[in-house]
Design a protein around this motif. Sequence first.
Motif, PDB file in Angstrom:
ATOM      1  N   ARG A  94       6.694   7.421   7.902  1.00  0.00           N
ATOM      2  CA  ARG A  94       6.904   8.644   7.456  1.00  0.00           C
ATOM      3  C   ARG A  94       7.710   8.949   6.639  1.00  0.00           C
ATOM      4  O   ARG A  94       7.589   9.950   5.638  1.00  0.00           O
ATOM      5  CB  ARG A  94       6.939   9.564   8.899  1.00  0.00           C
ATOM      6  CG  ARG A  94       5.882   9.461   9.686  1.00  0.00           C
ATOM      7  CD  ARG A  94       5.997  10.408  10.965  1.00  0.00           C
ATOM      8  NE  ARG A  94       7.091  10.150  11.778  1.00  0.00           N
ATOM      9  CZ  ARG A  94       7.200   9.296  12.786  1.00  0.00           C
ATOM     10  NH1 ARG A  94       6.105   8.814  13.286  1.00  0.00           N
ATOM     11  NH2 ARG A  94       8.287   9.117  13.469  1.00  0.00           N
ATOM     12  N   ALA A  95       8.919   8.283   6.642  1.00  0.00           N
ATOM     13  CA  ALA A  95      10.070   8.694   5.635  1.00  0.00           C
ATOM     14  C   ALA A  95       9.841   8.455   4.262  1.00  0.00           C
ATOM     15  O   ALA A  95      10.123   8.958   3.171  1.00  0.00           O
ATOM     16  CB  ALA A  95      11.145   7.844   6.300  1.00  0.00           C
ATOM     17  N   LEU A  96       8.906   7.215   4.254  1.00  0.00           N
ATOM     18  CA  LEU A  96       8.788   6.592   2.834  1.00  0.00           C
ATOM     19  C   LEU A  96       7.271   7.279   2.369  1.00  0.00           C
ATOM     20  O   LEU A  96       7.175   6.845   1.074  1.00  0.00           O
ATOM     21  CB  LEU A  96       8.520   4.970   2.970  1.00  0.00           C
ATOM     22  CG  LEU A  96       9.757   4.166   3.431  1.00  0.00           C
ATOM     23  CD1 LEU A  96       9.548   2.625   3.584  1.00  0.00           C
ATOM     24  CD2 LEU A  96      10.791   4.362   2.090  1.00  0.00           C
ATOM     25  N   GLY A  97       6.566   7.569   3.194  1.00  0.00           N
ATOM     26  CA  GLY A  97       5.433   8.112   2.675  1.00  0.00           C
ATOM     27  C   GLY A  97       4.319   7.044   2.168  1.00  0.00           C
ATOM     28  O   GLY A  97       3.480   7.448   1.466  1.00  0.00           O
ATOM     29  N   LEU A  98       4.085   6.067   3.272  1.00  0.00           N
ATOM     30  CA  LEU A  98       3.305   4.936   2.710  1.00  0.00           C
ATOM     31  C   LEU A  98       2.985   4.258   3.969  1.00  0.00           C
ATOM     32  O   LEU A  98       3.633   4.447   5.096  1.00  0.00           O
ATOM     33  CB  LEU A  98       3.770   3.989   1.750  1.00  0.00           C
ATOM     34  CG  LEU A  98       5.255   3.193   2.152  1.00  0.00           C
ATOM     35  CD1 LEU A  98       4.930   2.327   2.789  1.00  0.00           C
ATOM     36  CD2 LEU A  98       5.822   2.813   0.516  1.00  0.00           C
ATOM     37  N   ARG A  99       1.843   3.462   4.199  1.00  0.00           N
ATOM     38  CA  ARG A  99       1.438   2.798   5.355  1.00  0.00           C
ATOM     39  C   ARG A  99       1.807   1.438   4.867  1.00  0.00           C
ATOM     40  O   ARG A  99       1.550   0.635   3.995  1.00  0.00           O
ATOM     41  CB  ARG A  99      -0.172   2.749   5.431  1.00  0.00           C
ATOM     42  CG  ARG A  99      -0.680   4.280   5.600  1.00  0.00           C
ATOM     43  CD  ARG A  99      -2.246   4.277   6.046  1.00  0.00           C
ATOM     44  NE  ARG A  99      -2.656   3.226   6.948  1.00  0.00           N
ATOM     45  CZ  ARG A  99      -2.722   3.672   8.097  1.00  0.00           C
ATOM     46  NH1 ARG A  99      -2.182   4.629   8.698  1.00  0.00           N
ATOM     47  NH2 ARG A  99      -3.059   2.542   9.287  1.00  0.00           N
ATOM     48  N   LEU A 100       2.421   0.418   5.889  1.00  0.00           N
ATOM     49  CA  LEU A 100       2.670  -0.816   5.720  1.00  0.00           C
ATOM     50  C   LEU A 100       1.629  -2.014   6.110  1.00  0.00           C
ATOM     51  O   LEU A 100       2.056  -2.882   6.637  1.00  0.00           O
ATOM     52  CB  LEU A 100       4.220  -1.020   6.542  1.00  0.00           C
ATOM     53  CG  LEU A 100       5.376  -0.272   5.758  1.00  0.00           C
ATOM     54  CD1 LEU A 100       6.561  -0.335   6.677  1.00  0.00           C
ATOM     55  CD2 LEU A 100       5.426  -0.724   4.443  1.00  0.00           C
ATOM     56  N   ASP A 101       0.627  -1.425   6.591  1.00  0.00           N
ATOM     57  CA  ASP A 101      -0.472  -2.382   7.222  1.00  0.00           C
ATOM     58  C   ASP A 101      -1.262  -3.001   6.015  1.00  0.00           C
ATOM     59  O   ASP A 101      -2.268  -3.816   6.231  1.00  0.00           O
ATOM     60  CB  ASP A 101      -1.396  -1.895   8.298  1.00  0.00           C
ATOM     61  CG  ASP A 101      -2.095  -0.577   7.545  1.00  0.00           C
ATOM     62  OD1 ASP A 101      -1.832  -0.151   6.413  1.00  0.00           O
ATOM     63  OD2 ASP A 101      -2.773   0.117   8.172  1.00  0.00           O
ATOM     64  N   THR A 102      -0.817  -2.852   4.665  1.00  0.00           N
ATOM     65  CA  THR A 102      -1.298  -3.559   3.618  1.00  0.00           C
ATOM     66  C   THR A 102      -0.430  -4.222   2.900  1.00  0.00           C
ATOM     67  O   THR A 102       0.609  -3.879   3.062  1.00  0.00           O
ATOM     68  CB  THR A 102      -2.028  -2.630   2.809  1.00  0.00           C
ATOM     69  OG1 THR A 102      -0.860  -1.672   1.986  1.00  0.00           O
ATOM     70  CG2 THR A 102      -2.925  -1.536   3.259  1.00  0.00           C
ATOM     71  N   PHE A 103      -0.996  -5.520   2.335  1.00  0.00           N
ATOM     72  CA  PHE A 103       0.070  -6.553   1.587  1.00  0.00           C
ATOM     73  C   PHE A 103       0.694  -5.800   0.544  1.00  0.00           C
ATOM     74  O   PHE A 103       1.733  -6.046   0.051  1.00  0.00           O
ATOM     75  CB  PHE A 103      -0.908  -7.495   1.152  1.00  0.00           C
ATOM     76  CG  PHE A 103       0.103  -8.480   0.380  1.00  0.00           C
ATOM     77  CD1 PHE A 103       1.048  -9.495   1.000  1.00  0.00           C
ATOM     78  CD2 PHE A 103      -0.078  -8.552  -0.967  1.00  0.00           C
ATOM     79  CE1 PHE A 103       1.905 -10.335   0.151  1.00  0.00           C
ATOM     80  CE2 PHE A 103       0.868  -9.451  -1.720  1.00  0.00           C
ATOM     81  CZ  PHE A 103       1.585 -10.421  -1.167  1.00  0.00           C
ATOM     82  N   PRO A 104       0.030  -5.054  -0.547  1.00  0.00           N
ATOM     83  CA  PRO A 104       0.717  -4.604  -1.640  1.00  0.00           C
ATOM     84  C   PRO A 104       1.889  -3.398  -1.170  1.00  0.00           C
ATOM     85  O   PRO A 104       3.014  -3.696  -1.995  1.00  0.00           O
ATOM     86  CB  PRO A 104      -0.235  -3.652  -2.264  1.00  0.00           C
ATOM     87  CG  PRO A 104      -1.754  -4.257  -1.847  1.00  0.00           C
ATOM     88  CD  PRO A 104      -1.223  -4.773  -0.361  1.00  0.00           C
TER      89      PRO A 104
END
Length: 510
Positions: free
Chosen positions: A486-496
């Motif tokens: 939420r803080a970064l505004g991205l999802r970490l379930d992808t390799f990129p």
Amino acid sequence: MASASLEITPTLRALLDRSALGLRLISRESDLADGALDRTLRWVHTTDLADPTPFLTDDLLLLTTGTQFATGTAQEAESYVQRITSRGVAALGFGTEVVRDGVPPALAAACARAALPLFEVPYRTPFIAIARANAEAVAAQAYARRSWALDAQRAISLAALRPDGLGATVAELAKQLGAWVALFDAAGTMTRESPAGALTDTMRAALDDEVTAVLSRGARAGSALSIAGQPFTLQTLGRGGHLRGVIAIASTELDQEGRSVVTSVIAMAGLALEQHQSLGRSRAALRAGLIDALHANHTSFVRRVVRSSGDALPPAPVMVAVAKAPQRLDAVTEWLELRGAESRGSVFFGRHEGDLVVIIPATARERLAAFAARFDLHIGHSDATDYDTFAEALAQARLARDRGSSGVTAFADTHSAGVLGTLSEESRLVAQRVLAPLAAVDERDGSDLMHTLRTYLECNGSAESTATALGVHRHTVRARVKAAERALGLRLDTFPARAELWAAFQASPA
């Protein structure tokens, strides 16, 4: 010929050898200092004052009839001799049969104790005859020195017209001065000397250091120094801020005629070196063009041009080295050219985009260390390469130079940390900005998102492994990862996304 030589020498020995004057040495030569009779007499002065010191100068021949010796005591004679020797009187002549018969024994004893040459002037010899004889000798010596200077300058001018004008000029100057003479280039390297090999290794090393110091100051000047008891005179060549070299002479201070001869050599050598510099600028432009051609992969063309100039490219595999173009570029260029002249095909160099590029055989890396130390350069060099990958090798050398701190840095040393280890300062700034939201949350809430997320990525995204590493429950890890997303505004379930965040962690100094 020997007597003619004595007649033009203004010394006491020359006067004593002139039989027409009838002078007789009272002092024993063994009691005198070495060279006392051969000391140059600048003038002859006559006085009977008890204290003539206000009217005396150094290297003077003093004549007296002895009327000032009222008592004739040893103390009187001792005081008189001490006064005149303190003023640099070179010798004392006593005119006999004018006031006294013979030379007073007390005066002879005082002169012996002071090692002052004392001689008798017979009644038949007027003092003015001695003064005139010495004046003639002074004039004749001056004429002889001026004639020598003209002959020497003529011989040196002819020597300058020979194929190796500078080398012939140095040899002729050494011959005329009867001294060792050497020429150093702008890099402080001895290029010519005459006679060859006259200095010991210790003297040579000390002289090299002094010449390098003189050139590094960049000011046009002359200086004198002594090395192991041997006096040297150094004269710079060229104008201040653009020194072209140094002439070194193993000699004491030169007289006016000697200096005039050296000055003429300095003028000729300076002119020759300035002409050499003009030619050097043309060669530098050619070399820069050839480096550009190698960068564009026109190796065959470069080989033909270099071969037609009587030179050769270093044989492959080669090492490409890069340094920022130094302030003393002329000195560096001359040093590199000298190395190339010593061994054909051992080095090639030129300018490229503001840098100095040097190509050497891959087996000669130690030369770079000596080069860097001599000119205080920071050098980066590539891996061993062929000319068909010159552009890539040049890029490697620049990266090694930029990533290294001092001295010589190899490209192999820079990429040992991996791709992420070569991230630039700009990358670090971007990384700090990417991670800033996590740092802000941690500071506000006292959480541990930064540490948790770094550990999570190190554990390949496994909540269980992360929990074990941190000593917390796996649900806590998952909650923190969600908060980080939420803080970064991205999802970490992808390799990129994970790769991007991992690069940020690697680049960030935190």
